[in-house]
Design a protein around this motif. Structure first.
Motif, mmCIF file in Angstrom:
data_model
loop_
_atom_site.group_PDB
_atom_site.id
_atom_site.type_symbol
_atom_site.label_atom_id
_atom_site.label_comp_id
_atom_site.label_asym_id
_atom_site.label_seq_id
_atom_site.Cartn_x
_atom_site.Cartn_y
_atom_site.Cartn_z
ATOM 1 N N SER A 30 1.745 1.222 -16.251
ATOM 2 C CA SER A 30 0.428 0.597 -16.394
ATOM 3 C C SER A 30 0.614 -0.758 -17.036
ATOM 4 N N VAL A 31 0.102 -1.802 -16.348
ATOM 5 C CA VAL A 31 0.355 -3.166 -16.796
ATOM 6 C C VAL A 31 -0.975 -3.888 -16.983
ATOM 7 N N ALA A 68 -9.525 -1.639 -13.138
ATOM 8 C CA ALA A 68 -10.875 -1.065 -13.170
ATOM 9 C C ALA A 68 -11.918 -2.186 -13.078
ATOM 10 N N GLY A 69 -12.991 -1.953 -12.310
ATOM 11 C CA GLY A 69 -14.031 -2.959 -12.126
ATOM 12 C C GLY A 69 -13.821 -3.821 -10.915
ATOM 13 N N ALA A 70 -12.755 -3.603 -10.146
ATOM 14 C CA ALA A 70 -12.473 -4.413 -8.966
ATOM 15 C C ALA A 70 -13.388 -4.002 -7.827
ATOM 16 N N PHE A 75 -10.668 -8.778 -7.888
ATOM 17 C CA PHE A 75 -11.218 -8.568 -9.236
ATOM 18 C C PHE A 75 -11.557 -9.951 -9.813
ATOM 19 N N GLN A 76 -12.795 -10.125 -10.329
ATOM 20 C CA GLN A 76 -13.252 -11.433 -10.795
ATOM 21 C C GLN A 76 -13.676 -11.346 -12.251
ATOM 22 N N ILE A 90 -3.376 -2.289 -14.680
ATOM 23 C CA ILE A 90 -3.174 -1.873 -13.295
ATOM 24 C C ILE A 90 -2.147 -0.736 -13.329
ATOM 25 N N THR A 91 -2.514 0.416 -12.767
ATOM 26 C CA THR A 91 -1.653 1.607 -12.819
ATOM 27 C C THR A 91 -0.947 1.766 -11.465
ATOM 28 N N PHE A 92 0.384 1.824 -11.544
ATOM 29 C CA PHE A 92 1.199 1.991 -10.338
ATOM 30 C C PHE A 92 1.678 3.429 -10.280
ATOM 31 N N THR A 93 1.569 4.042 -9.112
ATOM 32 C CA THR A 93 1.957 5.447 -8.934
ATOM 33 C C THR A 93 3.094 5.614 -7.933
ATOM 34 N N ALA A 94 3.601 4.490 -7.432
ATOM 35 C CA ALA A 94 4.710 4.580 -6.475
ATOM 36 C C ALA A 94 5.613 3.379 -6.654
ATOM 37 N N GLU A 95 6.881 3.558 -6.207
ATOM 38 C CA GLU A 95 7.813 2.460 -6.289
ATOM 39 C C GLU A 95 7.477 1.429 -5.223
#
Length: 359
Positions: A30-31, A68-70, A75-76, A90-95
């Motif tokens: 999560s970044v 979240a909110g995009a 996303f603005q 931003i949460t990444f769930t895959a490589e």
């Protein structure tokens, strides 16, 4: 074989982090991205808070996760003045490698850089997924999400135009004094007539008893009497129109005749005529004839009110005029009728009394 490849990639990423610590950071799955906005004010008349910048984070890789909110793949957010902001995680769930672009736009300031590219490389390690972020500037260099907004104002404020002074009002023209009225001509004084000189008589002789025969003196001429001034003609007064007198002869309203007056006149005449008619009735008896002779004078008195009513009506009423009910002569006509009625009543009572006496 697969584990060996993963280990090599992990070692390679670790070496990159050691060589370029400013360009890439190990942040985990999560970044969150920190964004800094700086403001530069040029000139005068503006402030830093007048810089309003709209930022848009757009996914360039299909299926890339969004914060979240995009809305869809964008996303603005908006920053005002000098401000720090952090894009939600931003949460990444895959490589894989995920690319994004962050653009800045403003109508009140000039923003640099206008757009940057953000890339995430997500790999799996023994502890799970690991994401590394790389920020590429338009010049191709690596950097941070630092934006500078330049707000420009005027160097020197233009002073407002001095108001034009209003024109001075023109003074009104002085009124012209009216001409002095010309005095009327003085009346000419008539010339005073000259008093005639008294003539000198002849000298008397010294001896009047013996008059000599001198030449008789010529009597002096009689003085001429001056003509008297002719008086001015008197102004002629215009003849006033003489209105013909309106009927009736006795002055009244002259606008209408009264119906009540006519009725009173007719009744008075009828009563008077009835009184006279009874006198010429048939003789019933000798006593009746004596009674009639005694009441003769009273019956003939009824003629006087009747004649007076007729004459008064003819003098005061003009039946050629419009009709009205009463006028100021109505009381007179009613009075005459009342008098005639009283006479008729008295005559009737007297006759009845005489008849009773005779019986």
């Amino acid at each position: 074989m697969k584990k060996t490849l993963v280990s090599l990639c992990t070692a390679l990423l670790f070496m990159v982090l050691l060589v370029c610590p400013a360009q890439a950071t190990e942040l985990g799955s999560s970044v969150s991205l920190p964004v800094t906005q700086n403001v530069t004010v040029e000139g005068s008349g503006v402030v830093a808070d007048s810089a309003v910048v709209n930022y848009t984070l757009t996914a360039l890789t299909s299926g890339a996760p969004m914060p979240a909110g995009a809305t869809g793949s964008t996303f603005q957010f908006t920053l005002t003045g000098e401000q720090d902001y952090e894009i939600p995680a931003i949460t990444f769930t895959a490589e894989g490698t995920w690319d994004y672009s962050l653009t800045a736009a403003s109508s009140t300031a000039t923003v640099t850089p206008e757009s940057v590219t953000v890339s995430f490389m997500v790999v799996r390690s023994a502890d799970g997924l690991t994401a590394m972020v790389t920020i590429e500037l338009p010049s191709g260099e690596k950097g941070e999400l630092d934006f500078t907004a330049v707000v420009s104002g005027s160097d020197e404020p233009t002073p407002p135009d001095e108001p034009t002074p209003p024109d001075e009002p023109t003074p009104p023209d002085e009124p012209t004094p009216p001409d002095e009225p010309t005095p009327p001509d003085e009346p000419v004084t008539p010339v005073t007539p000259v008093t005639p000189v008294t003539p000198v008589g002849p000298d008397e002789p010294e001896n009047p008893d013996e008059p000599e025969n001198p030449d008789e003196p010529t009597p002096p001429d009689e003085p001429v009497t001056p003509d008297e001034p002719t008086p001015p003609d008197e102004p002629v007064t215009p003849d006033e129109p003489i209105d013909d007198p309106d009927t009736p002869l006795i002055p009244g309203e002259g606008k209408a005749w009264a119906l009540v007056n006519l009725i009173c006149t007719v009744l008075t005449a009828v009563v008077g005529g009835g009184m006279v008619a009874t006198f010429f009735g048939k003789k019933k008896s000798e006593n009746a004839g004596q009674s009639r002779g005694s009441a003769k004078g009273t019956k003939f008195l009824g003629i006087l009110p009747a004649a007076g009513a007729v004459v008064a009506f003819l003098l005061t009423e003009d039946m050629r005029l419009p009709m009205q009910i009463t006028d100021k002569w109505t009381l007179l006509m009613v009075g005459i009728l009342a008098v005639n009625g009283v006479l008729a009543y008295v005559t009737r009572r007297k006759k009845v009394a005489e008849e009773k006496t005779s019986v």
